[in-house]
Design an enzyme around this catalytic site. Sequence first.
Site, short mmCIF file in Angstrom:
data_model
loop_
_atom_site.label_atom_id
_atom_site.label_comp_id
_atom_site.label_asym_id
_atom_site.label_seq_id
_atom_site.Cartn_x
_atom_site.Cartn_y
_atom_site.Cartn_z
N VAL A 56 0.96 -1.06 0.34
CA VAL A 56 -0.23 -0.24 -0.35
C VAL A 56 0.97 0.94 -0.36
CG1 VAL A 56 -1.64 1.28 1.31
CG2 VAL A 56 -1.49 -1.17 0.97
N ALA A 59 2.01 1.67 -3.27
CA ALA A 59 1.07 2.24 -4.31
C ALA A 59 0.72 3.68 -4.26
CB ALA A 59 -0.34 0.90 -3.62
N GLU A 60 0.70 3.99 -2.83
CA GLU A 60 0.50 5.59 -2.59
C GLU A 60 1.39 6.11 -3.05
OE1 GLU A 60 -1.48 8.37 0.65
OE2 GLU A 60 -1.38 6.40 1.12
N SER A 61 2.64 5.64 -2.79
CA SER A 61 3.58 7.44 -3.98
C SER A 61 3.57 6.86 -5.01
CB SER A 61 5.02 6.45 -2.93
OG SER A 61 5.39 5.95 -1.57
#
Length: 136
Positions: A56, A59-61
């Site tokens: 996560v 992915a968020e980065s």
Amino acid sequence: MTEPDYLAIIKERGQGALDIKMGIEMLEVSPQRLVARMPVEGNTQPIGLLHGGANVVLAESLGSIGTQLHAGPDRKIVGVDINATHHKSATSGYVTAVATPVSLGRTLCVYEIVITNEAGQRTCTARITCLILNKE
């Protein structure tokens, strides 16, 4: 008109502290496609599998960076929703994430991020929605 060197822009800006701790390395960067890799070692849960939260973070980065590049330096980006489905575990080596936009708007951007292991097997699929705000 020549497209900016987005990877140089990202390297000049520097990485966030969490990305550094996680060992995330940006390989390809543009609003249309981002590729990064992250080591499994150091990002595992107690039984030796890549921690789902590490997926996560990766992915968020990517989604946040892609949104920032799309919005431009005069806008502020905040994630408002993220989800991840973990398909297969990773226990060694690196995972590679490829983020592509689902929607690039004026106020919202949505990216799909596919994470694979070194054998090219999908280990996680994530989706992030980011809100684009004016800087204060």
